[in-house]
Design a protein around this motif. Structure first.
Motif: not given
Length: 161
Positions: A94-104, A125-127
């Motif tokens: 749904k958003n970039w944050s959700a993508f990043k949680r399980s991606a490298s 900080k999350g980035y």
């Protein structure tokens, strides 16, 4: 990290002639087309090639077919800045944050025939930020096929962890 993001400077490969991005998420490798939009500013765009990590030969072909000799220049636009990151269309997040949680993610840089692979880690900080422990520099004259083989090894190691 958004669809349009400044790429961190890379030691000895400043202003690369070619930047290529690889994203790993749940056993799939996403290989977006990367266009240049200014000095050290790149954007992921279509087409996006998706390959299964466990299909080594298919992944090698996909990478060989999609690694650019140089990144095409596409002038930045307000519309580009307002669009969601292109990878979300392919992953269903749904958003970039959700993508990043399980991606490298990793980048392959090339300048004057010299290649470098750079991995990223998540900043507190999350980035995503450059991870100095995940930089692989290749000697001058290394072939793109050798770089691809090493990139696939890195992706497979990351998937096992």
């Amino acid at each position: 990290d958004r669809q349009r993001s400044a790429t961190p400077a890379v030691a000895k490969l400043r202003c690369p002639e070619m930047l290529y991005k690889c994203y790993l998420k749940k056993g799939l490798v996403y290989l977006p087309t990367v266009v240049k939009q200014g000095t050290a500013l790149y954007m992921n765009t279509e087409p996006v090639t998706i390959a299964r990590l466990d299909d080594t030969e298919g992944l090698q072909r996909a990478m060989r077919d999609t690694i650019p000799k140089e990144n095409k220049f596409v002038a930045p636009s307000i519309e580009d800045a307002q669009k969601p990151p292109i990878l979300l269309k392919y992953t269903g997040d749904k958003n970039w944050s959700a993508f990043k949680r399980s991606a490298s993610t990793w980048s392959i840089y090339e300048k004057d025939g010299n290649y470098q692979i750079e991995g990223y880690r998540t900043n507190r900080k999350g980035y995503w930020e450059e991870d100095p422990e995940q930089i692989t520099k290749f000697p001058p004259g290394t072939s793109v096929d050798d770089v691809i083989d090493r990139m696939i090894g890195i992706l497979q190691d990351a998937d096992r962890q």
